[in-house]
Write a protein that holds these residues in place. Structure first.
Motif, PDB file in Angstrom:
ATOM      1  N   LEU A   3      -4.978  -3.643  -0.978  1.00 32.35           N
ATOM      2  CA  LEU A   3      -4.605  -2.261  -0.695  1.00 32.35           C
ATOM      3  C   LEU A   3      -5.579  -1.594   0.280  1.00 32.35           C
ATOM      4  O   LEU A   3      -6.787  -1.853   0.246  1.00 32.35           O
ATOM      5  CB  LEU A   3      -4.569  -1.457  -1.993  1.00 32.35           C
ATOM      6  N   THR A  47       0.827  -1.210   0.000  1.00 33.31           N
ATOM      7  CA  THR A  47       0.000   0.000   0.000  1.00 33.31           C
ATOM      8  C   THR A  47       0.860   1.258   0.000  1.00 33.31           C
ATOM      9  O   THR A  47       0.597   2.212  -0.742  1.00 33.31           O
ATOM     10  CB  THR A  47      -0.930  -0.001   1.224  1.00 33.31           C
ATOM     11  N   ASP A  60      -5.922  -2.963  -8.001  1.00 33.34           N
ATOM     12  CA  ASP A  60      -5.363  -3.951  -7.084  1.00 33.34           C
ATOM     13  C   ASP A  60      -5.320  -5.262  -7.849  1.00 33.34           C
ATOM     14  O   ASP A  60      -6.355  -5.813  -8.220  1.00 33.34           O
ATOM     15  CB  ASP A  60      -6.256  -4.060  -5.847  1.00 33.34           C
TER      16      ASP A  60
END
Length: 272
Positions: free
Chosen positions: A65, A35, A57
């Motif tokens: 994330l 992240t 993602d």
């Protein structure tokens, strides 16, 4: 500038084990680092004038994330749509550029202890005789919709692969595979380098556009594609051989040929 980012995890700084990529064990830490690296890429792009960012993602469940850690200008595509674009879902010709974070080297290579292409059911994938990584598959999709891939972060070997295919791409190696291990950057240094690298890539693209030139980060698409997949299990190869146009080559290998790249991605969606 409208920017697309495809985010994977196996090229994240420090990661070395499959348990670190799935809920449990140290997954929470590495999902957090993933992240931070994605957020850093977004911040670097925004600092140089990007106005809209879509992050896809693209690992496992596609729910890795932390949305709250992204800048407010970012939109996040989570979970899988089921379409052939897969890790590049959401990308189309309205974007000026694409980027990839946390990417890893391909199946059959030794640049990452978690090296693979799409899943662990294949030993090796080649495209027109070239070892095929997820970067290769996805960068070619970007080229198919006429969007340049200007930035990549991940392990050192996938960065080398990316530069071989596209010498002008900006890369940041967050780790270097060593046998079954990996030497990673300090997590904060990885974040800083990714932010700086993305800023550099976007600034460079702006310069080309302002000069009336197109990006030099578009991978040329071949006129014909020959995809060869070597499966770990012969029964999987047998199943894949029934896909229209696929041909079995030995006990564990299937070959698929096409002129249209979307046909290649459809084969990958159903057979890898």
């Amino acid at each position: 500038m409208k920017l697309f980012i495809s985010a994977d995890i196996e090229g994240t700084a420090g990661i070395v084990d499959w348990k670190e990529t799935q809920p449990g064990d140290q997954y929470g830490y590495f999902a957090g680092q993933m992240t931070k690296e994605v957020a850093a890429a977004c911040k670097g792009a925004l600092a140089e004038g990007a106005t809209e960012i879509l992050v896809r993602d693209a690992h496992d469940s596609a729910r890795n994330l932390d949305p709250s850690a992204m800048p407010r200008q970012v939109r996040l595509l989570r979970s899988w749509t089921g379409g052939p674009a897969c890790m590049m879902d959401g990308l189309d010709g309205t974007f000026q550029a694409a980027a990839m974070t946390g990417y890893h080297t391909c199946a059959g290579s030794d640049g990452n202890p978690l090296a693979h292409t799409m899943n662990l059911g294949v030993e090796k994938v080649t495209l027109n005789g070239m070892d095929c990584s997820e970067f290769t598959l996805n960068a070619m999709y970007a080229a198919y919709v006429k969007v340049p891939v200007i930035f990549l972060s991940g392990d050192g070997m996938i960065c080398e692969t990316a530069r071989e295919l596209c010498p002008a791409i900006t890369t940041v190696a967050a780790s270097q595979g060593v046998g079954g291990g990996s030497i990673g950057l300090h997590p904060e240094e990885a974040v800083e380098r990714i932010q700086q690298g993305m800023a550099q890539a976007v600034k460079r693209l702006w310069g080309l556009l302002e000069a009336g030139e197109g990006s030099d980060c578009m991978i040329p698409l071949p006129e014909h594609f020959i995809l060869k997949v070597h499966y770990r299990e012969h029964k999987k190869a047998n199943t894949a051989s029934f896909y229209p146009g696929a041909v079995k080559d030995g006990a564990k290998t299937v070959i698929y040929e096409a002129d249209d790249y979307m046909d290649v991605l459809r084969f990958v969606m159903f057979c890898i």
